[in-house]
Design a protein around this motif. Sequence first.
Motif, PDB file in Angstrom:
ATOM      1  N   SER A  43       0.846  -1.187   0.000  1.00  0.00           N
ATOM      2  CA  SER A  43       0.000   0.000   0.000  1.00  0.00           C
ATOM      3  C   SER A  43       0.889   1.247   0.000  1.00  0.00           C
ATOM      4  O   SER A  43       1.929   1.263   0.642  1.00  0.00           O
ATOM      5  CB  SER A  43      -0.881  -0.006   1.241  1.00  0.00           C
ATOM      6  N   PRO A  44       0.463   2.295  -0.698  1.00  0.00           N
ATOM      7  CA  PRO A  44       1.247   3.535  -0.674  1.00  0.00           C
ATOM      8  C   PRO A  44       1.108   4.277   0.654  1.00  0.00           C
ATOM      9  O   PRO A  44       1.807   5.238   0.893  1.00  0.00           O
ATOM     10  CB  PRO A  44       0.655   4.348  -1.814  1.00  0.00           C
ATOM     11  N   PHE A  45       0.207   3.807   1.513  1.00  0.00           N
ATOM     12  CA  PHE A  45      -0.029   4.464   2.796  1.00  0.00           C
ATOM     13  C   PHE A  45       0.743   3.763   3.905  1.00  0.00           C
ATOM     14  O   PHE A  45       0.996   2.572   3.831  1.00  0.00           O
ATOM     15  CB  PHE A  45      -1.526   4.456   3.132  1.00  0.00           C
ATOM     16  N   PRO A  46       1.091   4.509   4.940  1.00  0.00           N
ATOM     17  CA  PRO A  46       1.788   3.873   6.061  1.00  0.00           C
ATOM     18  C   PRO A  46       0.850   2.909   6.795  1.00  0.00           C
ATOM     19  O   PRO A  46      -0.370   3.002   6.645  1.00  0.00           O
ATOM     20  CB  PRO A  46       2.182   5.043   6.960  1.00  0.00           C
ATOM     21  N   PRO A  47       1.407   2.019   7.576  1.00  0.00           N
ATOM     22  CA  PRO A  47       0.537   1.094   8.315  1.00  0.00           C
ATOM     23  C   PRO A  47      -0.362   1.860   9.290  1.00  0.00           C
ATOM     24  O   PRO A  47      -0.020   2.937   9.769  1.00  0.00           O
ATOM     25  CB  PRO A  47       1.514   0.193   9.067  1.00  0.00           C
ATOM     26  N   VAL A  48      -1.523   1.292   9.552  1.00  0.00           N
ATOM     27  CA  VAL A  48      -2.502   1.947  10.416  1.00  0.00           C
ATOM     28  C   VAL A  48      -2.007   1.946  11.853  1.00  0.00           C
ATOM     29  O   VAL A  48      -1.639   0.917  12.399  1.00  0.00           O
ATOM     30  CB  VAL A  48      -3.858   1.211  10.322  1.00  0.00           C
TER      31      VAL A  48
END
Length: 136
Positions: A43-48
């Motif tokens: 994912s291009p997003f950091p981990p939640v």
Amino acid sequence: MYYNPYPYFVYSNHYPTWVMSNHSPASPFPGYLAMPTNPTTTSPFPPVDTHKLKSSAKRIQTIMQQAQLLTDKIDGSEQFAHDLMNAAQLSNKTEVDKLIASTGISLKFDTKYTPDNLRVLFTESGCCALTLILNW
């Protein structure tokens, strides 16, 4: 199903067969148009991480209590409501801020007003904010 912004590329055999004679057999969808099916893509997003969200939710409760002080004062005192509305309509920002601060609010706030309403923005050091809009 996926959205294809270029529908004329979907059919790889849109040319006559004699034009495509030197090409490999047509596949149902060209690879560059198909949606990625590899589940291992990152994912291009950091981990939640919910730590900051939970912290903001906890701190917004204190802001809401401060806003409650103001709304209780407006609801409970006809004179206070009159003075606040009158100062706002006269564009007397110092008087509006003084009246709001007199309710016991200890947080940083900013006021804006129009002929229709009063907006009070409560903020707490980059964590969160609450905008209270009171119409008249």
